[in-house]
Design a protein around this motif. Structure first.
Motif: not given
Length: 1403
Positions: A398-419
């Motif tokens: 993880x440290x190698x990845x973040x050092x070279x490519x930056x941390x994985x982006x943050x996810x904010x999510x909404x799941x909408x249904x109509x029961x």
């Protein structure tokens, strides 16, 4: 002229117009159907690429000369004739230039497969330039262009192809991949059908659809079956089409395996996991465990029979449960050890009891000083820091990845249904009738758009006064420098309409053939879900499918819960905001946290305003927020739990004799002091470790106090009850000496338990998991401090309380009281009489003992089987409170998500990508190795159930090679002017870019070219003219230094949806195995360093890596904990091997049965469970070691008698001190909201306590009665018996030498008397004889207890110190358990006083 397409995706059905023979009257070889250009199509105003239509011209073909001939050789080489013959064509130079542009648009996508691109180019070369054009072409519609000299502009024509030619051409391109998406190029070339529904006819129809934004006119393709000839002299075009596994020319190679299934070697399926172990149709593990139980049961029964029938075995004395005084250790060495410990603790106890206040002050100062370290305490809440070791492989990767490519982006999510929403059928002129689900309604899409508009305008104040907007923190792949709101990566179904309400509401008249209707958002949505790469649909709406931020939106990202590929029947709409993930020390980290907080509030408000919709949502910060929230909410539960335990200890410690002495006999103050000792030990341990720089965690705050309380309370009960039961001091013995003597009797057992636990936890600190290691160190330090404080501070408190009680002062109010009273009766006890009169005789009955062993053998074998079935892992739902909004989100995620998280395959430095060998070992296009990195990953996706990969890896190297291909116009540079030598974008039409192609022919770049052109590729924005630009897709996939040296790269694949922690763990294991295979292959490339490797990375690996080793690590850790338990027991129990083995076996059985019960109660095994199991070893020591110690030092004449005595004397203390101090607090935890607490603190601790209690009080006494030291040894030791009680200080083995004894005589003023004259001392045990109903003299053999008791007649007067342990004596000394106890003042008459109880029992 036909148009081609690159990333277009339009939807329209096939339009066939009847041929008009008047426009193309001549269908003959050597004749054209049209020639030259006649301007723009007057019917077309929305073309994406400017192009012109041809002029009607049914005349002979023209000879190609000069520039036209040269251009023809580069664009359509198959139309060139022999060098000695004239080449004729039906196209002008202008037409040929337009044709080159059209082929280039699609050629960039298809060039990775030489057969495909050649077949595709040949289709349009023949359509446009073939000298026999009129044979297979028939113009059907024209327009008069008077401005062009009266020429007629061709608006529509028919093209007749042979069926085989068309099918083979289509088949050669059908499997060509798009590395940037992991999908197929045909997705962008078949309009509304996409790759899944595409056929040769539909493929060609889309190419000729004037509404696709690329074709300048309408072309109606007719595929003529073999052997069939159309009318009017038309001859279908039937040239050779190269198959994808064929090389189309000299120096060229077939398409690669990834683009052509026929090029692949025989597919070798990966090795599947071995099937479950079975014996026939039965579960193999179950059968083996059943056999194990059978073998053990038979062996046990045989041993019993052999022992009963073999002559010469000494008979075991019959059981009459009399609590007597314990004997010595098993060997002289053990006697010396215990004698040394007893004398030391006796002197120490006397010293502390004589100076209680200074001891308390010193102890308080020490605890306060150590606890001061809490001011520097760091509380770790980051799950990564808790469960993943800094040196672990996942953390390093993880440290190698973040050092070279930056941390994985943050996810904010909404799941909408109509029961409650009802679906509807929609009749489309383009795709027929489709079912639209209840969530795909215009009002629902409008509501979703409302939410997106609110979130787009949402701002938040961050610490420092920064007003944060979405574009300040969003991930903007195509404009990372200065993003606007429109550049933010927001994936939603409304992005098919560019988040534009006007686009969503558009309606247009749609004509298909002779039918006319309307097209609205339904048609556009159906088009886009099948062809998400389209820049323009083929409906009358003519809308793009591209998102507002410029990238395609794939349906599996924004829709969920659809059957198969029926996207319109989706059950959920998924809205995803991707935000930049800044390091925690970056101020922008607080920006994104602030915006996410507002995001949650806005979505929550939206949820309350939409009663007909179900909204599940989360932000990246939600998990940590909810854990912190539930921790705060459950603090009152933990507080109540501790208060209940404190209340129990406060009440249970008291020895209540009469109501009038209730306040005097109460021990509330002493109990609070004992609790303060436990709390002080925990604070001192945490402060001490904080001084050493070791962080703490919430799990330590929750588990360690319970553990130390269980250990500490047990010792408190043993010490206090021993003092109460030996309340009668010997003549001349001072209070301080009395306390010292009691401490000498119990402290060795306390030391045994505490030392075993401390060493156990120190070994547990060898764990690689930070949380487990920190817990183990804290527990070890806390138990060590607790023992030290108990033998110092608590002994001082006991001395002060004894002084108060003897003075007749009230508890908690020592300034008041009843005054000193001469005679104070023995307090009433409940547990000990029950154990002595009912429980012990029943447990050790000759019929009950074998049954107990068999039952526990069965439980152990069942526990082994269930242990093999225990679930390993921790689903993230369990970390949430029962009222958390995240539970709804996790349920929706598991139900609707169609694809998993991205998985990156990361290469470390040192690999030479620019060499031909290095390139071919990575890429997947034509000429690449069959075992290349991308081929290997693509092969793994064919087996998603084993590899857990669903979508092949994107490959920056493949797209870079396609970007360099000279057929396109992607890689160009300025050849003149001030910009000479600099990059020329594909959208620029400057003359200085002519002739500036990076590569003149298709080949691999040189090292210099590779290093020069790669940065251009990574920063080239993808456009219609060049879809292969790397900006957004790959600009963060290659890490280079200032010299252009590649330091690291990554290739992104997608996992299939994973539901459980077991699947996440298996996915990690499979990805690592795949990466190891790739590493082995790439290390064989010349020049690759031996330390080069490829490793997989995704955001979940740091959490789930622990489950790869947690089973093995847990087994090793628990085994290491058992080793010191055995060794310490062996040494401190006088090297009694049998008793030590019994201790070890019982604790091991407790662990096995605990894990088995975990399976039955749905408790998964993980690091949290491991912490509790390590704690279970410590608690088990408390349940087991005290009883084993009492048995070992008992002086009864046989194993059965010693087991009875140990159970009676020590069992009540274990129940009161361990079980009852745990159970009330554990039960309260059942009301906690956090599932983690309910499962791992309520359920698991309840199991540990009940299983430990059952083994300690049921199995262990029976086991000791069978395998303990034999009767002969006991009898020999009994001859050495002496007065004493408790844990055997009165044993001859603990006899002091003459000098010590003389010194004690001088201090006490009284000699010891005549010890060793057994005689009638056992008569005091007749009270238990009365429990038998008649109590005849037949029991006198056991009631003998004789010889193991001090003389109650002659010499008893001088040895009253031994008689003081009457609370532990079933006979004379058991007067505390009898209502009519007699007078203790004299040895003889006190014993006779117990007779009243005997006759009362007989009555």
């Amino acid at each position: 002229m036909p148009g081609s397409l690159l990333l277009a995706g339009a939807v329209l059905g096939t339009l066939l117009v009847l041929a008009s023979s008047s426009l193309t009257p001549i269908h003959r070889a050597g004749y054209c159907a049209f020639y030259g250009t006649c301007g723009r199509n007057p019917e077309q105003n929305g073309s994406l690429v400017p192009s012109q239509v041809p002029c009607l011209d049914n005349s002979p073909a023209r000879a190609a000369q000069g520039l036209l001939l040269a251009k023809l050789g580069s664009v359509c080489p198959d139309l060139l004739g022999d060098a000695n013959r004239t080449t004729y064509v039906c196209c002008s130079l202008a037409q040929l230039n337009s044709l080159q542009l059209s082929v280039a648009l699609s050629g960039t996508v298809l060039a990775r497969c030489p057969s495909c691109i050649k077949n595709f180019a040949n289709l349009y070369c023949h359509n446009t330039c073939s000298p026999d054009q009129s044979l297979f072409t028939n113009v059907t519609r024209v327009a008069n262009r008077t401005a062009g000299g009266g020429q007629l502009a061709v608006l529509q024509y028919q093209a007749y192809y042979g069926q085989d030619f068309a099918e083979d051409s289509f088949a050669s391109c059908q499997g060509v991949r798009l590395p940037a998406t992991g999908g197929y190029a045909i997705d962008a070339m078949c309009g509304r059908y996409g790759a899944r529904l595409c056929t040769a006819q539909r493929w060609l129809d889309f190419q000729g659809d004037k509404n696709n934004g690329l074709a300048p006119l309408q072309i109606d393709f007719h595929l003529v079956p073999n052997g069939t000839r159309p009318p009017d002299g038309i001859v279908p075009l039937a040239r050779r089409a190269w198959r994808c596994h064929e090389a189309p020319g000299d120096g060229e190679r077939p398409c690669s395996c990834q683009d052509c299934a026929q090029s692949c070697p025989p597919v070798r399926a990966p090795t599947e996991a071995p099937p479950p172990f079975r014996l026939g149709a039965a579960d193999g593990a179950l059968v083996l465990c059943a056999l194990l139980f059978g073998v053990l049961a038979v062996a046990f029964v045989c041993a019993l029979l052999w022992r009963r029938w073999v002559p010469g075995k000494p008979p075991e004395p019959p059981l009459a449960p009399a609590a007597g005084r314990e004997g010595c250790c098993r060997c002289p060495g053990g006697a010396r050890q215990y004698g040394f410990l007893a004398r030391g603790f006796r002197r120490w106890g006397t010293l502390v009891a004589g100076h209680p206040v200074p001891v308390l002050l010193v102890a308080g100062a020490a605890v306060g000083g150590l606890a001061a370290g809490l001011a520097t305490l760091r509380l770790t809440t980051d799950p990564v820091e808790l469960w993943s070791a800094p040196g672990s492989r996942a953390r390093q990767e993880k440290a190698f990845h973040d050092r070279h490519f930056g941390p994985f982006f943050r996810t904010n999510q909404v799941i909408l249904t109509a029961p409650g929403g009802h679906g509807a059928r929609y009749d489309s002129l383009l795709l027929g009738t489709k079912n639209f689900s209840g969530v795909l309604r215009e009002e629902v899409l409008g509501a979703l758009l409302d939410l997106q508009e609110k979130l787009a305008q949402t701002t938040a104040w961050a610490p420092g006064g920064k007003l944060v907007a979405l574009n300040d923190v969003c991930y903007a792949p195509l404009n990372p420098g200065t993003p606007a709101l429109a550049d933010c990566c927001v994936n939603s179904v409304t992005q098919y309409f560019q988040n534009n309400r006007t686009h969503l509401g558009m309606v247009a008249e749609q004509t298909v053939g002779t039918e006319t209707g309307t097209a609205d958002w339904h048609d556009h949505l159906m088009y886009c879900v099948n062809s998400p790469l389209s820049f323009k649909d083929t409906t009358a709406l003519k809308l793009s499918c591209m998102a507002q931020y410029g990238a395609p939106v794939f349906p599996y990202i924004v829709l969920g819960g659809y059957p198969g590929s029926e996207y319109t029947e989706t059950e959920a709409l998924i809205l995803t905001y991707s935000l930049n993930n800044f390091p925690r020390d970056d101020p922008r980290h607080e920006w994104v946290l602030s915006w996410e907080e507002r995001f949650l509030q806005v979505v929550k408000d939206f949820q309350s305003s939409q009663p007909n919709l179900s909204i599940a949502y989360m932000a990246e910060r939600s998990l940590e927020d909810e854990i912190n929230r539930t921790t705060a909410q459950d603090i009152p539960i933990f507080t109540i739990s501790y208060l209940v335990v404190f209340l129990y200890i406060s009440l249970a410690l008291g020895e209540y004799t009469t109501w009038r002495r209730l306040l005097v006999d109460s021990k509330v103050t002493l109990a609070l002091g004992g609790i303060a000792v436990v709390v002080g030990a925990v604070f001192a341990a945490m402060g001490f470790l904080a001084f050493l720089g070791l962080p703490s965690s919430l799990i330590i705050l929750e588990v360690v106090p319970f553990l130390v309380l269980a250990v500490g309370a047990d010792n408190i009960f043993i010490l206090v009850q021993e003092y109460q039961q030996q309340s009668q001091r010997a003549p001349g013995e001072t209070r301080e000496q009395h306390i010292g003597r009691v401490l000498a009797q119990v402290a060795p057992s306390m030391l045994l338990c505490s030392l075993s636990e401390v060493i156990c936890f120190l070994l547990g600190a060898l764990s690689s998991m930070p949380a487990v290691r920190t817990f183990a160190l804290t527990a070890a330090a806390a138990i060590a401090f607790d023992f030290l404080l108990q033998v110092s501070s608590f002994v001082a408190l006991l001395a002060l309380d004894a002084r108060r009680q003897e003075a007749g002062r009230f508890d908690m109010c020592c300034c008041c009281g009843r005054g000193r009273e001469d005679a104070r009766g023995q307090g009433a006890w409940l547990l000990r009489p029950l154990l002595q009169r009912f429980y012990t005789p029943l447990l050790l009955h000759r019929l009950a003992r074998p049954l107990v062993v068999l039952v526990f053998l069965f439980l152990t074998c069942a526990g082994i089987y269930l242990t093999l079935k225990v679930s390993v892992g921790l689903d993230q739902e369990l970390s949430m409170p029962t009222d958390s909004y995240l539970l709804q989100y996790f349920a929706a995620l598991n139900q609707y998500l169609a694809v998993g998280v991205p998985t990156y395959f990361v290469t470390t430095g040192g690999y030479n990508f620019s060499s031909p060998e290095g390139t071919n070992a990575i890429c997947s296009s034509s000429g690449c190795d069959l075992n290349s990195l991308t081929h290997t990953i693509q092969h793994a996706t064919s087996f998603p159930n084993l590899s857990y990969l669903a979508i092949p890896a994107t490959s920056w190297l493949d797209d870079f090679l396609d970007w360099l291909h000279p057929i396109g116009r992607c890689c160009r540079f300025h050849t003149s002017g001030n910009l000479s030598g600099t990059f020329c974008p594909s959208t620029e039409n400057s003359l200085s870019c002519l002739g500036g192609a990076c590569l003149k022919v298709a080949r691999r770049p040189t090292v210099a070219e590779f290093q020069r052109f790669l940065p251009w590729f990574l920063h080239d924005r993808p456009t219609l003219e060049c879809a292969k630009g790397g900006l957004g897709a790959y600009d963060t996939s290659v890490s280079m230094d200032a010299n252009g040296t590649i330091l690291a790269t990554r290739f992104m694949a997608y996992q299939r949806p994973l539901r459980t922690s077991q699947e996440y763990t298996a996915a990690l294991r499979a990805a690592r195995a795949l990466a190891e295979e790739i590493t082995t292959t790439l290390r064989q490339v010349p020049g690759t360093p031996p330390d080069f490797r490829v490793f997989p990375y995704t955001v979940t690996y740091v959490y789930y890596e622990q489950y790869l080793t947690v089973v093995a690590e847990g087994l090793v850790m628990l085994a290491l904990c058992l080793v010191p338990t055995f060794l310490v027991s062996f040494l401190l129990l006088g090297m009694d091997l049998r008793a030590s083995c019994a201790t070890l076996l019982t604790i091991a059985m407790i662990l096995v049965d605990t894990v088995g019960a975990m399976t039955l109660w749905g408790i998964p095994y993980n690091a949290v469970a491991l912490i509790n199991l390590v704690a279970a070893v410590g608690i088990s020591v408390e349940f087991v070691s005290h009883i084993t110690c009492a048995f070992t030092r008992s002086a009864q004449p046989g194993r059965l008698a010693r087991a009875a005595e140990a159970t009676t004397n020590m069992g009540s203390k274990v129940v009161a001190g361990v079980a009852m101090t745990n159970l009330p607090g554990i039960v309260v935890l059942a009301f906690a909201k956090a599932q983690l607490i309910q499962i791992f603190f309520f359920r698991l601790n309840l199991i540990i306590t009940l299983v430990g209690l059952a083994h300690g009080l049921i199995f262990l006494p029976v086991l000791l009665s069978y395998i303990g030291s034999g009767p002969r040894e006991a009898a020999q030791e009994a001859a050495k018996g002496q007065q004493g009680a408790g844990l055997g200080l009165g044993n001859s083995c603990f006899e002091e030498d003459d000098s010590d004894r003389d010194r004690d005589k001088a201090e006490t003023g009284k000699g010891s008397g005549d010890r060793g004259q057994g005689g009638m001392g056992g008569m005091g045990d007749m009270g238990d004889m009365g429990d038998r109903g008649t109590g005849g003299h037949g029991d006198m053999g056991y009631m003998g207890d004789m010889g193991d008791r001090g003389t109650w007649g002659h010499g008893g007067q001088g040895d009253m110190g031994g008689m003081g342990d009457m609370g532990d004596m079933g006979g004379m000394g058991d007067m505390g358990d009898r209502g009519d106890r007699g007078d203790r003042g004299t040895g003889g008459h006190g014993g006779q006083g117990d007779m009243g109880d005997m006759w009362g029992a007989v009555g």
